[in-house]
Design an enzyme around this catalytic site. Structure first.
Site: not given
Ligand SMILES: Cc1cc2nc3c(=O)[nH]c(=O)nc-3n(C[C@H](O)[C@H](O)[C@H](O)COP(=O)(O)O)c2cc1C
Length: 317
Positions: A16-18, A100, A139, A200, A202, A225
């Site tokens: 999920p990514m806002a 979050c 999460k 989750n 990296d 990301r």
């Molecule tokens: C721009 C952005 C928006 C995100 N929105 C959410 C979200 O709505 N809900 C959530 O649980 N995590 C959110 N995350 C966190 C990611 O889901 C993830 O846990 C975090 O980026 C670590 O994973 P990565 O290192 O692969 O990026 C967000 C991260 C980013 C960078």
């Protein structure tokens, strides 16, 4: 892997990514083979008040694939009410946000702040699980900060309260998104609970996905990301986990074709003004690494018509 009674075709889950995993991007992630696609987090209160923007965020019509909708809040009753709405709209899995880090969220004891309130966290999970038939997941992060690492405790509470799986992001709230994710916490959580654990943090390459599975024993991996401007990472990770297969990186023509299709779909869904605003960050990610990327990005940010953007993207090939 299975989440409750829901069997996923593969263990590669997209995060999920806002502001990012809207309908258009979710469709792309599904086309890349994501085992389960997640929507953007939505507020429990906004849902229960019928907030129009929130309901737009939740436009999941026609998305038949395993779809997880994440809710955030801090009151067990309101979270349960929100979960019922989300289940009625058609979510296949409901996730509770305990990760979050944003100040305006944690100030209300929402998101990662819930990790500092394990009793309340447990009440929320129990209340949501009891309210809906669909599987409920949680999460979380590693903990609030290095002096209060408690993902194990929260995962065990989640399991006890009936959660079907947990996702562990190997960073503390204090770290926000910086530093390296600690995968050892994922391994320790996996050893501490019997429900599936999704790792989750990296995963930037398909090899990272495989390494995380091997290093932690997790049941599934969640990509965040790494998939921005590179949704092919999902497809590559699925292939890598299946048979160690390598997939060729998409060439510029393929990347620009997807960027243009993405743009067209966002404009179709949100209109030209909103759609172009939304797409600017995605386009900056799609063009990463190409020659003159920073000049092109400036140009992208000036353009206000889809046709002009489309022409620019075509000219890059
Ligand atoms: C721009 C952005 C928006 C995100 N929105 C959410 C979200 O709505 N809900 C959530 O649980 N995590 C959110 N995350 C966190 C990611 O889901 C993830 O846990 C975090 O980026 C670590 O994973 P990565 O290192 O692969 O990026 C967000 C991260 C980013 C960078």
């Amino acid at each position: 892997m299975k989440i409750g009674s829901l069997a996923l075709a593969n263990p590669v889950i997209t995060a999920p990514m806002a502001g990012i995993t809207d309908k258009a991007f979710r469709e792309i992630l599904k086309s890349m083979g994501s085992g389960m696609v997640s929507a953007e987090m939505v507020s429990d209160k906004a849902l229960t008040y019928g907030n129009r923007n929130t309901l737009e965020l939740l436009d999941i019509q026609g998305e038949a694939y395993p779809l997880c909708v994440q809710i955030f809040g801090s009151e067990p009753d309101v979270m349960a009410e929100a979960a019922v709405i989300v289940a009625e709209i058609g979510a296949h899995v409901i996730d509770i946000n305990m990760g979050c880090p944003a100040p305006k969220i944690v100030r209300n004891r929402e998101g990662s702040a819930l990790m500092r309130h394990p009793i309340l966290a447990g009440e929320i999970i129990q209340s949501v699980v009891q309210a809906v038939q669909v599987p409920v997941t949680v999460k979380m992060r590693k903990g609030w900060d290095e002096s209060s690492v408690n993902a194990l405790e929260i995962a065990q509470i989640a399991e006890k309260m009936g959660a079907a799986a947990v996702t562990v992001h190997g960073r503390t709230r204090d770290q926000f998104y910086s530093g390296q994710a600690d995968w050892s916490i994922i391994r320790r959580v996996k050893q501490a609970v019997a429900i599936p654990v999704i790792g989750n943090g990296d995963i930037w390459s398909a090899e990272d996905g495989l390494r995380m599975m091997e290093a932690t024993g997790c049941d599934g991996v969640m990509i965040a990301r790494g998939m921005l401007g590179n949704p092919w990472l999902v497809q590559n990770t699925v292939a890598m986990l299946k048979d160690g297969g390598e997939t060729a990186a998409p060439d510029l023509e393929v990347r620009m074709a997807l960027a243009r299709a993405h743009l067209a779909r966002v404009v179709e869904l949100k209109g030209e003004v909103q759609g172009i605003k939304q797409m600017r960050k995605h386009l900056a990610w799609y063009i990463r690494g190409i020659r003159d990327a920073s000049r092109i990005r400036t140009e992208i940010n000036r353009i206000t018509r889809q046709a002009d953007l489309d022409r620019l993207l075509l000219s890059l090939v």
